[in-house]
Design a protein around this motif. Structure first.
Motif, PDB file in Angstrom:
ATOM      1  N   ALA A 188      -3.111   3.653 -12.214  1.00  0.00           N
ATOM      2  CA  ALA A 188      -3.513   4.207 -10.683  1.00  0.00           C
ATOM      3  C   ALA A 188      -2.576   5.373 -11.124  1.00  0.00           C
ATOM      4  O   ALA A 188      -2.835   6.873  -9.928  1.00  0.00           O
ATOM      5  CB  ALA A 188      -2.415   3.628  -9.133  1.00  0.00           C
ATOM      6  N   THR A 212      -0.769   6.938  -4.686  1.00  0.00           N
ATOM      7  CA  THR A 212      -0.422   7.070  -3.297  1.00  0.00           C
ATOM      8  C   THR A 212       1.082   8.039  -3.699  1.00  0.00           C
ATOM      9  O   THR A 212       1.384   9.532  -3.267  1.00  0.00           O
ATOM     10  CB  THR A 212      -0.191   6.658  -2.217  1.00  0.00           C
ATOM     11  OG1 THR A 212      -1.486   5.350  -2.049  1.00  0.00           O
ATOM     12  CG2 THR A 212       0.501   7.014  -1.195  1.00  0.00           C
ATOM     13  N   ASP A 218       0.869  -1.652   0.291  1.00  0.00           N
ATOM     14  CA  ASP A 218      -0.420  -0.301   0.306  1.00  0.00           C
ATOM     15  C   ASP A 218       0.538   0.990   0.120  1.00  0.00           C
ATOM     16  O   ASP A 218       0.326   2.310  -0.689  1.00  0.00           O
ATOM     17  CB  ASP A 218      -0.873  -0.045   1.294  1.00  0.00           C
ATOM     18  CG  ASP A 218      -1.974  -1.103   1.106  1.00  0.00           C
ATOM     19  OD1 ASP A 218      -2.094  -1.359   0.240  1.00  0.00           O
ATOM     20  OD2 ASP A 218      -3.040  -1.640   2.018  1.00  0.00           O
ATOM     21  N   THR A 276       4.796  -7.777  -6.037  1.00  0.00           N
ATOM     22  CA  THR A 276       3.834  -6.100  -5.521  1.00  0.00           C
ATOM     23  C   THR A 276       2.699  -6.062  -6.121  1.00  0.00           C
ATOM     24  O   THR A 276       2.384  -5.273  -5.630  1.00  0.00           O
ATOM     25  CB  THR A 276       4.781  -5.104  -4.739  1.00  0.00           C
ATOM     26  OG1 THR A 276       5.704  -4.841  -5.846  1.00  0.00           O
ATOM     27  CG2 THR A 276       5.869  -5.144  -3.518  1.00  0.00           C
ATOM     28  N   ASP A 277       3.062  -6.664  -7.121  1.00  0.00           N
ATOM     29  CA  ASP A 277       2.359  -5.828  -7.957  1.00  0.00           C
ATOM     30  C   ASP A 277       0.380  -6.720  -8.349  1.00  0.00           C
ATOM     31  O   ASP A 277      -0.244  -6.584  -9.541  1.00  0.00           O
ATOM     32  CB  ASP A 277       2.706  -5.777  -9.649  1.00  0.00           C
ATOM     33  CG  ASP A 277       3.079  -7.043 -10.166  1.00  0.00           C
ATOM     34  OD1 ASP A 277       3.011  -8.064  -9.381  1.00  0.00           O
ATOM     35  OD2 ASP A 277       3.179  -7.761 -11.097  1.00  0.00           O
ATOM     36  N   THR A 317      -2.807  -4.671  -7.630  1.00  0.00           N
ATOM     37  CA  THR A 317      -2.009  -3.491  -6.877  1.00  0.00           C
ATOM     38  C   THR A 317      -2.480  -2.489  -6.654  1.00  0.00           C
ATOM     39  O   THR A 317      -1.845  -1.437  -6.191  1.00  0.00           O
ATOM     40  CB  THR A 317      -1.213  -4.138  -5.943  1.00  0.00           C
ATOM     41  OG1 THR A 317      -0.213  -3.836  -6.995  1.00  0.00           O
ATOM     42  CG2 THR A 317      -1.854  -5.508  -5.446  1.00  0.00           C
ATOM     43  N   GLY A 318      -1.832  -1.721  -8.537  1.00  0.00           N
ATOM     44  CA  GLY A 318      -1.444  -0.273  -8.858  1.00  0.00           C
ATOM     45  C   GLY A 318      -0.471  -0.110  -8.688  1.00  0.00           C
ATOM     46  O   GLY A 318       0.141   0.687  -8.174  1.00  0.00           O
ATOM     47  N   THR A 319       0.953  -1.100  -8.258  1.00  0.00           N
ATOM     48  CA  THR A 319       2.239  -0.820  -8.421  1.00  0.00           C
ATOM     49  C   THR A 319       2.793  -2.389  -8.988  1.00  0.00           C
ATOM     50  O   THR A 319       2.405  -2.979  -9.066  1.00  0.00           O
ATOM     51  CB  THR A 319       2.604  -0.326  -5.990  1.00  0.00           C
ATOM     52  OG1 THR A 319       4.044  -0.262  -6.770  1.00  0.00           O
ATOM     53  CG2 THR A 319       2.423  -1.905  -5.557  1.00  0.00           C
ATOM     54  N   GLY A 352       2.101   2.130  -3.500  1.00  0.00           N
ATOM     55  CA  GLY A 352       0.505   2.377  -4.605  1.00  0.00           C
ATOM     56  C   GLY A 352       0.984   3.460  -5.604  1.00  0.00           C
ATOM     57  O   GLY A 352       1.156   4.569  -5.392  1.00  0.00           O
ATOM     58  N   PRO A 359       0.955  -0.285 -13.482  1.00  0.00           N
ATOM     59  CA  PRO A 359       0.665   0.406 -12.142  1.00  0.00           C
ATOM     60  C   PRO A 359       0.509   2.116 -13.199  1.00  0.00           C
ATOM     61  O   PRO A 359      -0.559   3.251 -12.436  1.00  0.00           O
ATOM     62  CB  PRO A 359       1.598   0.481 -11.222  1.00  0.00           C
ATOM     63  CG  PRO A 359       2.772  -0.051 -11.329  1.00  0.00           C
ATOM     64  CD  PRO A 359       2.698  -0.380 -12.558  1.00  0.00           C
TER      65      PRO A 359
END
Length: 367
Positions: free
Chosen positions: A46, A22, A16, A306-307, A354-356, A19, A43
């Motif tokens: 995002a 973020t 998170d 992490t994606d 996840t947006g990353t 992200g 990502p």
């Protein structure tokens, strides 16, 4: 407290924190208003959404992975393509990026948002090269166990837009490149095979910045673990090796660790057999670690991309403990079919996009 839920929560805190929305939002106050937004990578949506909410509507092109181009305004052009092996849409996306850059006015400002996955998702091939050449190269690279730096060096040899090629077509006044790093060393020349790298000769104002990395994710995971009263023994980026070597090295450290948490990051490699089963590098590493900790009560490990994806699967990785290794595990490991075994064991970690994308994150908890 349930140890499995706690381990996942610590892993998720790391994800998170980096992200795309973020991480991009945090730096936009220092960016002047762009005339055109381009976003490419897993990502990308995002990152683009953050820029559009900050600057308001403007021409925007997003090139991203299948099912990752969500929650964007209607005026945004979205091209979804295949990952990790490119397809015809990847060529469409790469060509659209180049043509958009070429068409920009001489006094314009380009905001280029770059992240991992761009090597496959967007390509504009050199004359004489075909999609078949590109597919063949990517399948070969993915099966040989090469690290991302070596893989992307080979990919750049076929491309008009990698290794600074995309921005070599920019004739505007200013280009701002914001990148989420999925490579060791956070090198812009390696992220997405250098799709956001500056060309050798720059005739415009340029600003480049890494807005999120594996280190940021690990630090956030460590912060949450400490806030929950856990002792953190390790925070390292050390997963850059064949997954079996990583499992062997970490296995002993994990078996010997006292109560508390270890956090690791990086990107292990896998050499695939001719006919691999289902899974990805994180699922392979998880199953190998399950063998290492088999019978060691009190240990829970979360390992995931992490994606939110791991190889050509819908799982990010897995959550394993002392009971995960069992009948059929050895065969699954040898046949690159870890995903099938882990699904039967109820151990898969499924998060969705996840947006990353900052490589992989591994969290160990021992009670």
């Amino acid at each position: 407290m349930d140890r499995r839920e706690q381990a996942i929560r610590i892993w998720q805190a790391g994800v998170d924190a980096v992200g795309g929305y973020t991480a991009t939002s945090k730096v936009l106050s220092d960016v002047s208003e762009p005339d055109q937004i381009l976003a490419v990578g897993k990502p990308a949506a995002a990152m683009a959404r953050a820029a559009l909410e900050h600057f308001g509507p403007r021409p925007t092109l997003v090139v991203t992975k299948d099912d990752h181009g969500r929650d964007l305004p209607d005026h945004v052009t979205v091209i979804e393509a295949s990952h990790p092996v490119p397809d015809e849409r990847s060529l469409l996306g790469g060509r659209a990026l180049r043509e958009t850059v070429e068409a920009m006015d001489s006094d314009s400002h380009l905001l280029l948002l770059v992240s991992g996955g761009a090597s496959s998702l967007a390509e504009d091939l050199l004359p004489g090269k075909s999609l078949e050449d590109l597919e063949r190269l990517n399948k070969k690279l993915l099966s040989e166990g090469l690290d991302i730096t070596a893989m992307n060096a080979e990919r750049r040899k076929l491309s008009r837009i990698k290794d600074g090629g995309l921005l070599s077509h920019f004739k505007g006044k200013k280009a701002t490149v914001l990148a989420i790093s999925d490579v060791p060393g956070d090198d812009l020349n390696v992220i997405g095979s250098g799709i956001g790298a500056l060309p050798a000769s720059v005739s415009f104002q340029a600003h480049t910045q890494i807005v999120a990395s594996n280190a940021h994710a690990r630090e956030a995971a460590v912060e949450l673990a400490r806030s929950e009263g856990l002792n953190v023994h390790t925070n390292e980026e050390c997963l850059h090796d064949d997954f079996l070597n990583v499992a062997g090295t970490l296995g002993k450290r994990i078996r010997d660790m006292p109560s508390g948490v270890m956090v690791f990051g990086g990107e292990p490699t896998v050499v695939l057999p001719e006919n691999p089963g289902r899974g990805g590098r994180n699922q392979a590493l998880a199953l190998a670690l399950a063998q290492e900790i088999s019978g060691c009560d009190g240990i829970t490990i979360v390992v995931g991309g992490t994606d939110g994806t791991d190889g050509p699967t819908q799982a990010a990785g897995a959550v394993i403990d002392a009971t995960t290794w069992g009948d059929g595990a050895e065969s699954a490991l040898q046949n690159a079919d870890s995903g099938s075994y882990l699904e039967r064991a109820g151990a898969l970690l499924v998060t969705g996009p996840t947006g990353t994308n900052v490589m992989d994150l591994l969290v160990v908890i021992r009670s």
